[in-house]
Design a protein around this motif. Sequence first.
Motif, PDB file in Angstrom:
ATOM      1  N   HIS A   1       3.594  -5.957 -12.402  1.00 52.37           N
ATOM      2  CA  HIS A   1       3.745  -4.912 -12.857  1.00 52.37           C
ATOM      3  C   HIS A   1       2.013  -4.108 -13.686  1.00 52.37           C
ATOM      4  N   ILE A   2       1.872  -5.295 -13.938  1.00 52.65           N
ATOM      5  CA  ILE A   2       0.483  -4.951 -15.313  1.00 52.65           C
ATOM      6  C   ILE A   2      -0.361  -4.589 -13.961  1.00 52.65           C
ATOM      7  N   LYS A   3      -0.249  -5.569 -12.716  1.00 50.46           N
ATOM      8  CA  LYS A   3      -1.878  -4.623 -11.836  1.00 50.46           C
ATOM      9  C   LYS A   3      -0.603  -2.883 -11.414  1.00 50.46           C
ATOM     10  N   LEU A   4      -0.005  -3.126 -11.367  1.00 55.56           N
ATOM     11  CA  LEU A   4       0.668  -1.484 -10.870  1.00 55.56           C
ATOM     12  C   LEU A   4       0.561  -0.520 -11.509  1.00 55.56           C
ATOM     13  N   LEU A   5       0.585  -0.915 -13.126  1.00 58.15           N
ATOM     14  CA  LEU A   5      -0.198   0.127 -13.645  1.00 58.15           C
ATOM     15  C   LEU A   5      -1.060   0.411 -14.297  1.00 58.15           C
ATOM     16  N   ARG A   6      -2.043  -0.417 -13.892  1.00 57.73           N
ATOM     17  CA  ARG A   6      -3.650  -0.674 -14.314  1.00 57.73           C
ATOM     18  C   ARG A   6      -3.892   0.784 -12.636  1.00 57.73           C
TER      19      ARG A   6
ATOM     20  N   HIS B   1       0.743  -1.055  -0.261  1.00 55.00           N
ATOM     21  CA  HIS B   1       0.379  -0.171  -0.090  1.00 55.00           C
ATOM     22  C   HIS B   1       1.020   1.052  -0.065  1.00 55.00           C
ATOM     23  N   THR B   2       1.496   1.264   0.721  1.00 50.43           N
ATOM     24  CA  THR B   2       2.658   2.261   1.302  1.00 50.43           C
ATOM     25  C   THR B   2       3.384   3.080  -1.085  1.00 50.43           C
ATOM     26  N   PHE B   3       4.411   1.606  -0.736  1.00 48.16           N
ATOM     27  CA  PHE B   3       4.297   1.480  -2.252  1.00 48.16           C
ATOM     28  C   PHE B   3       3.402   2.230  -3.088  1.00 48.16           C
ATOM     29  N   ALA B   4       2.209   1.832  -3.453  1.00 47.41           N
ATOM     30  CA  ALA B   4       1.710   1.770  -4.460  1.00 47.41           C
ATOM     31  C   ALA B   4       0.975   2.949  -4.067  1.00 47.41           C
ATOM     32  N   ARG B   5       0.784   3.721  -3.277  1.00 44.41           N
ATOM     33  CA  ARG B   5       0.826   5.044  -3.418  1.00 44.41           C
ATOM     34  C   ARG B   5       1.900   6.129  -3.428  1.00 44.41           C
ATOM     35  N   GLU B   6       2.934   5.703  -3.357  1.00 44.87           N
ATOM     36  CA  GLU B   6       3.902   6.402  -3.448  1.00 44.87           C
ATOM     37  C   GLU B   6       4.380   6.398  -4.833  1.00 44.87           C
ATOM     38  N   ALA B   7       3.783   5.242  -5.645  1.00 46.21           N
ATOM     39  CA  ALA B   7       4.562   4.994  -7.118  1.00 46.21           C
ATOM     40  C   ALA B   7       3.161   5.927  -8.014  1.00 46.21           C
ATOM     41  N   LYS B   8       1.933   6.338  -6.956  1.00 48.60           N
ATOM     42  CA  LYS B   8       1.444   6.582  -7.511  1.00 48.60           C
ATOM     43  C   LYS B   8       1.135   8.317  -7.544  1.00 48.60           C
ATOM     44  N   ARG B   9       2.069   9.037  -6.649  1.00 49.02           N
ATOM     45  CA  ARG B   9       2.400  10.122  -6.000  1.00 49.02           C
ATOM     46  C   ARG B   9       3.153  10.539  -7.249  1.00 49.02           C
ATOM     47  N   TYR B  10       4.406   9.479  -7.064  1.00 49.41           N
ATOM     48  CA  TYR B  10       4.993  10.316  -8.472  1.00 49.41           C
ATOM     49  C   TYR B  10       4.608  10.624 -10.504  1.00 49.41           C
ATOM     50  N   VAL B  11       3.672   9.398 -10.454  1.00 49.27           N
ATOM     51  CA  VAL B  11       3.549   9.635 -11.821  1.00 49.27           C
ATOM     52  C   VAL B  11       2.252  10.646 -11.576  1.00 49.27           C
ATOM     53  N   LYS B  12       1.970  11.007 -10.749  1.00 50.29           N
ATOM     54  CA  LYS B  12       0.686  12.539 -10.940  1.00 50.29           C
ATOM     55  C   LYS B  12       1.442  13.218 -10.882  1.00 50.29           C
ATOM     56  N   SER B  13       3.018  14.092 -10.128  1.00 48.13           N
ATOM     57  CA  SER B  13       4.226  14.619 -10.138  1.00 48.13           C
ATOM     58  C   SER B  13       4.290  15.329 -11.307  1.00 48.13           C
ATOM     59  N   ARG B  14       4.120  14.020 -12.366  1.00 47.70           N
ATOM     60  CA  ARG B  14       5.341  14.056 -13.607  1.00 47.70           C
ATOM     61  C   ARG B  14       4.345  15.509 -14.561  1.00 47.70           C
ATOM     62  N   LYS B  15       5.492  16.067 -15.008  1.00 45.99           N
ATOM     63  CA  LYS B  15       4.738  16.798 -15.691  1.00 45.99           C
ATOM     64  C   LYS B  15       4.545  16.874 -17.922  1.00 45.99           C
TER      65      LYS B  15
END
Length: 181
Positions: free
Chosen positions: A113-118, A84-98
Amino acid sequence: MSNYIHPATVEAALRVASNLLPDDYREVTEGHGHDPLNALVVGFHNCDSVYFEVPNGEIAGMAGVHNGGQIWMLCTPAIIEYPHTFAREAKRYVKSRKEKLLWNIVDERNIVHIKLLRFLGFKFLRRFTYGPNNLSFIEFCRVQSSSNRTSDVSRRLSSVSVPSEQRKRTDVSTSVKSPGT
């Protein structure tokens, strides 16, 4: 950005490369034909890259974005200990991209990774064979939302395709399933 996301270092690249998830190792070596350490060091030097920590201080992975929006990530077993921590942080990273468009390919066998990408909001475009072993890969992308970028997206998507001699087209929009479905 976060207490768990840090600018990449060579030390982080060494730690990730020596402790990759088996599917990530397989994707880099069998799918792309690269040495994991070399791939991570090249990624560190050639793009905007970060590493992720989890609450116990372990490094969970490295990620980066090359010019043109090509995003990548390699992970360690720490993502399984703190999903959960990792998925939230990965989402934070992706959303921060310009970048307006983030894209890449993933080994079809890399279910984590397919599940994470989704979860991160990426869409799967097509399946094709790729790499030295002609394995099945899936092209994916994530378009930053905006109502007036539709024509730009179409133009950019056409420029990120794999050369035709390296692919076998298959529509994957409905055929890629998460584990257990």
